[in-house]
Design a protein around this motif. Structure first.
Motif, PDB file in Angstrom:
ATOM      1  N   LEU A 110       0.915  -1.116   0.079  1.00  0.00           N
ATOM      2  CA  LEU A 110      -0.159   0.084  -0.066  1.00  0.00           C
ATOM      3  C   LEU A 110       0.857   1.233  -0.073  1.00  0.00           C
ATOM      4  O   LEU A 110       0.501   2.144  -0.531  1.00  0.00           O
ATOM      5  CB  LEU A 110      -0.766  -0.141   1.179  1.00  0.00           C
ATOM      6  N   LEU A 113       2.022   1.963  -3.354  1.00  0.00           N
ATOM      7  CA  LEU A 113       1.038   2.654  -4.135  1.00  0.00           C
ATOM      8  C   LEU A 113       0.599   3.767  -3.943  1.00  0.00           C
ATOM      9  O   LEU A 113      -0.427   4.170  -4.503  1.00  0.00           O
ATOM     10  CB  LEU A 113       0.011   1.430  -4.411  1.00  0.00           C
ATOM     11  N   LEU A 116      -1.122   6.427  -6.386  1.00  0.00           N
ATOM     12  CA  LEU A 116      -2.060   6.321  -7.093  1.00  0.00           C
ATOM     13  C   LEU A 116      -3.391   7.231  -6.622  1.00  0.00           C
ATOM     14  O   LEU A 116      -3.393   7.364  -5.302  1.00  0.00           O
ATOM     15  CB  LEU A 116      -2.634   4.740  -6.955  1.00  0.00           C
ATOM     16  N   PRO A 117      -4.359   7.652  -7.503  1.00  0.00           N
ATOM     17  CA  PRO A 117      -5.586   8.361  -6.958  1.00  0.00           C
ATOM     18  C   PRO A 117      -6.420   7.595  -6.250  1.00  0.00           C
ATOM     19  O   PRO A 117      -6.932   8.212  -5.284  1.00  0.00           O
ATOM     20  CB  PRO A 117      -6.108   8.878  -8.237  1.00  0.00           C
ATOM     21  N   GLU A 118      -6.433   6.360  -6.492  1.00  0.00           N
ATOM     22  CA  GLU A 118      -7.359   5.323  -5.716  1.00  0.00           C
ATOM     23  C   GLU A 118      -6.790   5.550  -4.017  1.00  0.00           C
ATOM     24  O   GLU A 118      -7.658   5.176  -2.828  1.00  0.00           O
ATOM     25  CB  GLU A 118      -7.276   3.904  -5.973  1.00  0.00           C
ATOM     26  N   ILE A 119      -5.453   6.044  -3.766  1.00  0.00           N
ATOM     27  CA  ILE A 119      -5.136   5.899  -2.343  1.00  0.00           C
ATOM     28  C   ILE A 119      -4.905   7.261  -1.855  1.00  0.00           C
ATOM     29  O   ILE A 119      -4.404   7.687  -0.804  1.00  0.00           O
ATOM     30  CB  ILE A 119      -3.608   5.065  -2.374  1.00  0.00           C
ATOM     31  N   GLN A 148       4.352   8.013  -1.137  1.00  0.00           N
ATOM     32  CA  GLN A 148       4.849   8.970  -2.151  1.00  0.00           C
ATOM     33  C   GLN A 148       3.395   9.974  -2.178  1.00  0.00           C
ATOM     34  O   GLN A 148       2.319   9.462  -1.814  1.00  0.00           O
ATOM     35  CB  GLN A 148       4.806   8.423  -3.717  1.00  0.00           C
TER      36      GLN A 148
END
Lengths: 328, 332
Positions: A110, A113, A116-119, A148
């Motif tokens: 996680l 990732l 990512l926009p989902e996160i 990030q």
């Protein structure tokens, strides 16, 4: 995406039994087919596991595994309709906790990732991480990946895919020239710290791979996309070999071989000079090669052809000239 | 049901062991387990030598622990300290996923993606098992709008031995080659955490001598990691977060200034780097390791000119000279 799964050993089979049992308890009369789909395993693996669960149990008061001490299933439904219905249950009720190492692998994934926009919703991710911590049987192992910030380009690509529109951007191609591109985004891939967009390139009329850090000034196009992920077969490898590829022989320090893994699909090397390994890499043009070799000073040297060797030397010499002209 | 006399498959023995240990409140002694549980009882010799079977039981317990199945040992009442009378059980509360830990379809989607990040090595085995347990809950993930195929390859040979040493709390030694030095130095450390920062793996560890913490780049561990036979107790707290914070602080404090020609690969990629500040063609970038940044900048050839710090300027110049010399070019 199809992935190779290794032949399960006893430990993996046990993990499957412990995961499958509570699922079956929660799903009365589920088909073998649906169960296999849900777990992403072959139907034969489900049937084999169900047969084992159905005859397993606890020694019980008599220590002799009496009928009431065993799981049982509706055998007719299983044999005739490929349906699973547990009729007697023992010992297990709920799904197992994650091990400390399993929780750590998910948490670190996680973190990796996190652009990512989902996160992007950090509160939601925080609550998810807390659940993983609470749901593991031991403290998660200390493995961490730096988080990030949400990436604006990734967010834009996702919006384009959702709205069925193209994206337009400036791109520095492999030969180092800046070009304008108009692309239908199909899939985002990554290899370690490098992220890629694979998409339908309207100027090239073909699927192309773009490094996200070479994309600038990205924006949504007014034009609708014409290609969707479900309709385009993407090759498994990021970079596809073409007949125009050039073959270059290089000597590499063994410690640097992992850095070249993407260029050595077969991974074969022979004995080189001074304890180095000799390898043949395929590149689409010398412009890309000179950047790669120059970023590994002292670790990799082009042996042949002379044209490639000269290109690298010329690149570095031009770099040195920058300091001379500056008068420093 | 008739007792099968043929060989019981390993997974059946392990599964039966879990069921038996979950079902018992007061625990089972080793001889109760060996004489009654499916897979052991077939090989149990009453009043005889069961040494092989006992070793099998020890290995099976390790297998269960590896999968995160907690096994508790209790003294038998009135028999404290008697090893033969230890009782084993799996405490239900520590085995089962708590009822408040359930995942929505969106969360399941994220966890599936997170589990697929690891494509090789122990992290990929662990995440595959974690996803199996997640599926046990019966939630199907949402299909993402844009397909993602993340992939991290842990290619440092030191990763697995370091992870094992952290788990076993072993003090270790390894040869570490600092950039610019010809000889690797042997380091003796207490390993605390593995950390990926800017795409590279580091070992966060406490040096035995002096006791200060340091981060070691895994790719600079140039020889085998050896366990010294001594163990240690890690300090309390989240060691991976501590290590990340230390690396991040180093990264924040180190700043380089470079000129990059607009429109080039160097200008685009350096500008897209985390934390970069751009002022026309002049870029201010952060870095954690001077040698690694120097390698990257050397790759950009004539597209960049380093302005500061001076040690980065000379590092890049030396590298460019080396490339020219290695490729047969006389530097006129």
């Amino acid at each position: 995406m199809p992935e190779k799964t290794p032949q399960p050993g006893a430990r993996d089979k046990l993990a499957f039994l412990l995961a499958l049992t509570p699922y079956l308890l929660d799903h009365e009369h589920v088909t073998v087919r649906e169960t296999a789909r849900h777990f992403g395993v072959p139907e034969s693996q489900v049937r084999e596991a169900v047969r084992l669960i159905a005859v397993s149990g606890v020694p019980g008061e008599t220590s002799f595994y009496q009928h009431e001490d065993l799981f049982d299933i509706d055998w007719d439904a299983f044999e005739e309709h490929d349906e699973i219905a547990v009729t007697n249950r023992v010992a297990i009720d709920e799904a197992p906790r994650f091990s400390g190492k399993e929780a750590a692998a998910l948490i670190a994934g996680l973190q990796y990732l996190s652009s990512l926009p989902e996160i992007a919703d950090r509160a939601a991710v925080g609550s998810l991480l807390a659940k993983l911590q609470r749901g593991s049987s031991a403290q998660p192992s200390p493995v961490a990946v730096q988080s990030q910030d949400p990436d604006a380009t990734l967010a834009l690509l996702r919006r384009a895919a959702a709205e069925g529109r193209r994206v337009e951007f400036d791109y520095v191609g492999g030969r180092g020239q800046l070009e304008h591109r108009s692309v239908d985004p199909l899939r985002v891939e990554s290899a370690d710290a490098t992220w890629y967009l694979r998409g339908w390139d309207h100027s090239r009329e073909a699927v192309r791979t773009f490094r996200l850090d070479r994309i600038g000034e990205a924006r949504l196009s007014e034009e609708a996309s014409t290609h969707r992920a479900a309709e385009v077969a993407l090759p498994e490898t990021l970079f596809t070999a073409t007949d125009d590829d050039l073959f270059v022989t290089i000597d590499v320090d063994p410690s640097a071989l992992p850095l070249l893994a993407d260029y050595l699909p077969e991974g074969t090397t022979t004995e080189g000079e001074n304890g180095r390994r000799r390898a043949t890499v395929r590149v689409s043009h010398h412009a890309g090669l000179k950047r790669l070799i120059a970023s590994m000073p002292g670790l990799a040297t082009v042996v042949s052809p002379a044209e490639a060797r000269d290109a690298v030397a010329e690149w570095a010499r031009a770099g040195l000239d920058r300091y001379r002209e500056a008068g420093e | 049901m008739a007792v099968a006399q043929q060989r019981v498959p390993v997974e059946e023995r392990l599964f039966s062991l879990v069921l038996a240990l979950l079902a018992t409140e007061i625990g089972l002694t080793k001889s109760e387990i060996l004489s009654t549980v499916q897979g052991y009882r077939q090989r149990y010799v009453a009043e005889g030598d069961n040494a092989n079977l006992e070793r099998q039981f020890e290995r099976d317990k390790d297998d269960l622990r590896e999968l995160g199945v907690p096994i508790e040992t209790l003294d038998s009442p009135g028999q404290a300290g008697n090893n033969q009378q230890l009782r084993y059980r799996i405490p239900r509360g520590s085995y089962e996923l708590p009822l408040d830990v359930r995942f929505t379809p969106e969360e399941t989607t994220l966890l599936n993606l997170a589990g697929r990040v690891w494509r090789e090595g122990s992290l990929s085995t662990e995440s595959r098992r974690a996803l199996l347990k997640l599926r046990s809950l019966g939630v199907d993930p949402d299909e993402p709008l844009l397909g993602y195929a993340p992939r991290v390859r842990v290619r440092d040979a030191a990763f697995e031995p370091a992870a094992t040493a952290i788990e076993r709390r072993q003090i270790i030694s390894f040869p570490y080659l600092k950039p610019g030095e010809r000889q690797a130095q042997l380091r003796l450390v207490k390993p605390l955490a593995l950390i990926a920062h800017e795409g590279r793996w580091h070992l966060f560890a406490e040096q035995v001598e002096g006791g200060e913490t340091r981060t070691f780049l895994l790719r600079r561990i140039v020889g085998p990691i050896k366990a010294t036979g001594k163990t240690f107790v890690p300090p309390p707290g989240d060691q991976s977060q501590r290590g990340l914070d230390e690396l991040e602080e180093i990264w924040r404090s180190r700043v380089a200034v470079v000129d990059a020609d607009p429109g080039t690969d160097a200008a685009m990629r350096l500008a897209n780097r985390r934390g970069t500040v751009r002022d026309d063609g002049r870029l201010t970038v952060h870095y954690a390791d001077l040698a690694i940044l120097a390698d990257e900048l050397t790759g950009y050839g004539p597209e960049v000119r380093v302005v500061s710090p001076p040690e980065l300027v000379s590092a890049v110049q030396q590298r460019l000279e080396r490339i020219v010399a290695d490729h047969g070019g006389a530097d006129a």
